[in-house]
Write an enzyme that holds these catalytic residues in place. Structure first.
Site, PDB file in Angstrom:
ATOM      1  N   GLY A 109     -23.984  -2.539 -18.961  1.00 37.24           N
ATOM      2  CA  GLY A 109     -23.081  -3.082 -17.956  1.00 37.24           C
ATOM      3  C   GLY A 109     -23.540  -2.771 -16.544  1.00 37.24           C
ATOM      4  N   LYS A 142     -34.113   1.858 -13.644  1.00 31.82           N
ATOM      5  CA  LYS A 142     -32.892   1.091 -13.846  1.00 31.82           C
ATOM      6  C   LYS A 142     -32.738   0.097 -12.695  1.00 31.82           C
ATOM      7  CE  LYS A 142     -29.551   2.829 -15.968  1.00 31.82           C
ATOM      8  NZ  LYS A 142     -28.422   3.628 -16.467  1.00 31.82           N
ATOM      9  N   GLY A 196     -33.970  -2.190 -22.411  1.00 30.65           N
ATOM     10  CA  GLY A 196     -32.545  -2.258 -22.694  1.00 30.65           C
ATOM     11  C   GLY A 196     -31.737  -2.803 -21.537  1.00 30.65           C
ATOM     12  N   ASP A 225     -17.474   7.591 -18.989  1.00 31.73           N
ATOM     13  CA  ASP A 225     -17.976   6.626 -19.985  1.00 31.73           C
ATOM     14  C   ASP A 225     -18.791   7.362 -21.043  1.00 31.73           C
ATOM     15  OD1 ASP A 225     -18.383   4.217 -21.236  1.00 31.73           O
ATOM     16  OD2 ASP A 225     -19.979   3.555 -19.884  1.00 31.73           O
TER      17      ASP A 225
END
Length: 730
Positions: free
Chosen positions: A469, A486, A466, A582
């Site tokens: 942002g 990540k 995946g 978020d």
């Protein structure tokens, strides 16, 4: 399984006696005879090697095979059904007040045992074994098909030549709620148990027999048995019959190890497994020559009926039978020979040179076959042993000069490599210090990975799962743990101490509903963050992907309660208040049991130095608090607003959008005092669930209040959702 009281007993045990499997290994090289001259060696597609046989004079005692030509192609069966047979007993039972499992009718029939194949070199045969089943025809009536395979000579005290292989077979149970015994003892010990509490199919996994819909156990040799198993009876014990409407059958079987691949459709329908395998399942049998004699001692003359008649064969003592006292043996071809040791000249020399993958000979060697082995002399101009790979060329003087020159070049290459390596290490150290490595070293709160550990994960395209942002996410293995790595976007992170402080804060957040930060790598331009991996992906994927999964109200309520608990912990139960900034379905991840965990609370790095006013709004505009957009002031009530939008998505399965149409629709319904029934997801909008759905919508509307002070705290929301969730499960 709970032991029955005198007035209440479980369904009768369904016995299943099966036998085991082996595959015929085709002879290497030319086709060799496998039986006596004039004897048929095939039944349909199955080879019948001696000592098995189809006609008088073509088999040894106990190994007769019947070929049934009524099938196309013909099928082979072990002869003499009084000796080797499958007993099928059908029991019909019904529940009555005093005896809820009273069997009032039974019918017994007998079937021959069908042969699948034979391997004389492994002394094994494979047969089709039956499947025991227990089925519900309705809520009070049951049909049990008790199947038993018997091996041996029932009418005499002499053991037969066959025994079920313990090493090559396992006991399998399939069902929503059933215990399975392997039947190798006279006790009712449960070998394994298959359960799906509440009938939740999502707990079953295709290919897994770990106890959820399917269980597996090894065959056991009990103390009272002194020889191999010749009679096996796995029992099927149904704990209750509450699931008869959706899963009317449970099964037990002994089957060749690793053959059965569990599939969740096997849990549905009436007699699904017998339908998939109408001829039965493969079971492995060991066989031996059982005639009251063992292998002759060295120098002893063999008896007249000695089975190992081929030259270049030898005898191995074996034990086959129920008692274990019978003297028996098997025959094998000697090393470097293959074929059938039970017939004259059946063991033939192997031409090893035709099989270089099995018998090594160096590329500059010459393979030469001989009886009982092969040779591999080296080619002219070389020396050594080709079988050991030592055929080396003789070393001329000119070659020495070439080697010297090559050595000099090699030294230059090594020195260059060392120089580049030192340069790379210096560069790595620079990245490490720039990304706050010294600060994290002192904190000693998080694991710091070397880039060599993580680069294989992020450089493999198949690991990519995946992109957001913040950067790209990869799945990989670190030791025995599956992790999510990540890879941050270049320049998206804070420098030095600020980045280190954010990592320290994340590492201190340890909660079952917050994604755990395992460690990071600072030796690269953009740091790599390592998180625990959650197999079910994000709530956004579950709700809105093309292959979206069914999601009942219990799971949705649990996800809402657990997500709220994670946010409440961040707001009020950590040393430093952490604001997410978020909150959205894409940042709520689910593990294999659909436990929700909050992820990507990266905006907390802006709170470390007590800076609450941000210059740039961070977050998805579909979920951002309008008050935060106007003031630039991020508070815990900003997360509350975003959580309210998530609640609406959860109960409607509709995506939030930048034009706030989803929020507006629910707020309008609330303003008019109407129930938002038409806005709820059809999958859960049933009459008996409307009250709890309306309560969830009411909580969401409170979260969306434009008066920040009127919004509830996350701790209050989490408490209310927890009470709702517990009341559902009580």
């Amino acid at each position: 399984m709970v032991s029955p009281s005198p007035r209440s007993r479980p369904l009768p045990i369904l016995l299943l006696i099966l036998a085991g499997a082996a595959v015929i290994v085709a002879g290497q090289g030319e086709q060799q005879p496998i039986t006596h001259p004039g004897c048929p060696d095939k039944c349909g597609d199955i080879s019948i090697p001696f000592p098995f046989g189809l006609m008088p004079g073509c088999f040894r005692d106990g190994f007769e095979v019947t070929c049934d030509h009524s099938f196309d192609p013909p099928r082979a069966f072990l002869a003499d059904p009084d000796t080797n047979r499958i007993t099928v007993t059908e029991h019909v039972a019904s529940a009555v007040p005093d005896d809820p499992y009273l069997a009032f009718d039974s019918n017994t029939s007998y079937l021959p045992i069908e042969l699948m194949d034979v391997s004389v070199d492994r002394s094994e045969a494979r047969v089709y074994g039956p499947i025991t089943s227990g089925c519900s025809t309705n809520s009070t009536h049951y049909m049990m098909e008790d199947q038993a395979m018997s091996l041996g000579r029932i009418s005499t005290e002499t053991d037969g030549p066959f025994a079920v292989s313990e090493a090559l077979n396992v006991v399998i149970g399939v069902g929503w709620q059933a215990g399975v015994s392997d039947g190798s003892s006279y006790s009712s010990t449960v070998a394994c148990r298959s359960e799906l509490p509440g009938g939740h199919l999502e707990n079953a996994r295709n290919g897994s027999c770990a106890g959820r819909g399917c269980c597996e156990a090894a065959l056991r040799q009990e103390e009272y048995q002194y020889g191999p198993i010749t009679e096996v009876a796995p029992g099927l014990m149904l704990d209750d019959n509450t699931l008869w409407r959706t899963s009317p059958c449970s099964y037990a079987m002994v089957v060749e190890k690793s053959w059965y691949n569990f599939s969740t459709p096997d849990l549905y329908g009436d007699r699904t497994l017998p339908g998939r395998f109408p001829r039965g399942v493969p079971v492995v049998l060991d066989f031996a020559i059982v005639e009251g004699a063992a292998c002759p001692a060295k120098g002893q003359r063999p008896p007249p009926d000695y089975a190992c008649v081929s030259n270049n064969s030898y005898c191995v003592n074996a034990t086959v039978g129920q008692s274990g006292y019978a003297l028996s043996y098997v025959c094998n071809c000697s090393e470097h020979y293959q074929g059938n040791p039970y017939i004259v000249n059946g063991c033939q020399d192997i031409d090893e040179c035709k099989f270089p993958d099995l018998y090594y000979c160096a590329s500059n060697g010459i393979c030469k076959n001989r009886l009982g082995g092969y040779d591999c002399p080296c080619k002219p101009g070389t020396k050594g042993d080709g079988k050991l790979g030592h055929c080396a060329e003789k070393f001329p003087l000119v070659a020495k000069a070439i080697v010297g020159t090559t050595g000099c070049i090699f030294v230059i290459v090594v020195l260059s490599f060392i120089f580049l390596l030192r340069k790379e290490k210096k560069k790595t150290r620079k990245f490490y210090e720039r990304n706050g490595g010294p600060t994290l070293e002192k904190a000693k709160l998080i694991k710091l990975f070397k880039k060599e550990e993580l680069m294989p994960i992020i450089t493999k395209k198949s690991n990519f799962i995946g992109k957001g942002g913040f950067g790209e996410v990869y799945k990989g293995n670190l030791g025995n743990e599956i992790v999510a790595v990540k890879k941050t976007n270049s320049g998206s992170l804070l420098e030095n101490e600020q980045f280190a402080n954010e990592v320290i804060i994340q590492s201190q957040v340890i909660h079952r509903n917050i994604v755990r930060l395992i460690g990071c790598c600072l030796e690269v331009d953009s740091p790599l963050l390592v998180y625990e991996f959650l197999s079910n992906g994000s709530l956004h994927d579950i709700l809105h992907s093309n292959g979206k999964k069914p999601l009942n109200l219990d799971i949705r309520l649990s996800i809402a309660a657990e997500s709220a608990e994670g946010l409440a912990y961040m707001h009020s139960k950590t040393n430093t208040k952490i604001l997410h900034g978020d909150v959205k379905p894409a940042n709520i991840l689910l593990d294999d049991k659909f436990v929700a965990k909050i992820s990507d609370f990266g905006i907390s790095r802006l709170i470390v130095r007590d800076k609450q006013h941000t210059r740039k709004v961070i977050g998805d505009m579909s979920y951002v608090d309008p008050v935060y957009l106007q003031t630039g002031l991020l508070t815990e009530k900003s997360d509350v607003y975003s959580f309210g939008v998530v609640l609406l998505e959860l109960i409607s399965r509709k995506k939030a959008s930048d034009d706030n149409s989803l929020v507006t629709a629910f707020l309008e319904a609330h303003r008019r005092g109407e129930r938002a029934t038409e806005l709820f997801d059809d999958e859960i909008a049933v009459a008996e669930e409307l009250e709890i759905l309306q309560n969830l919508a009411r909580i969401a509307v409170e979260c969306l209040n434009l008066d920040v002070d009127q919004r509830p705290a996350m701790t209050d929301i989490a408490h209310r959702l927890l009470i709702m969730n517990k009341s559902r499960n009580s």
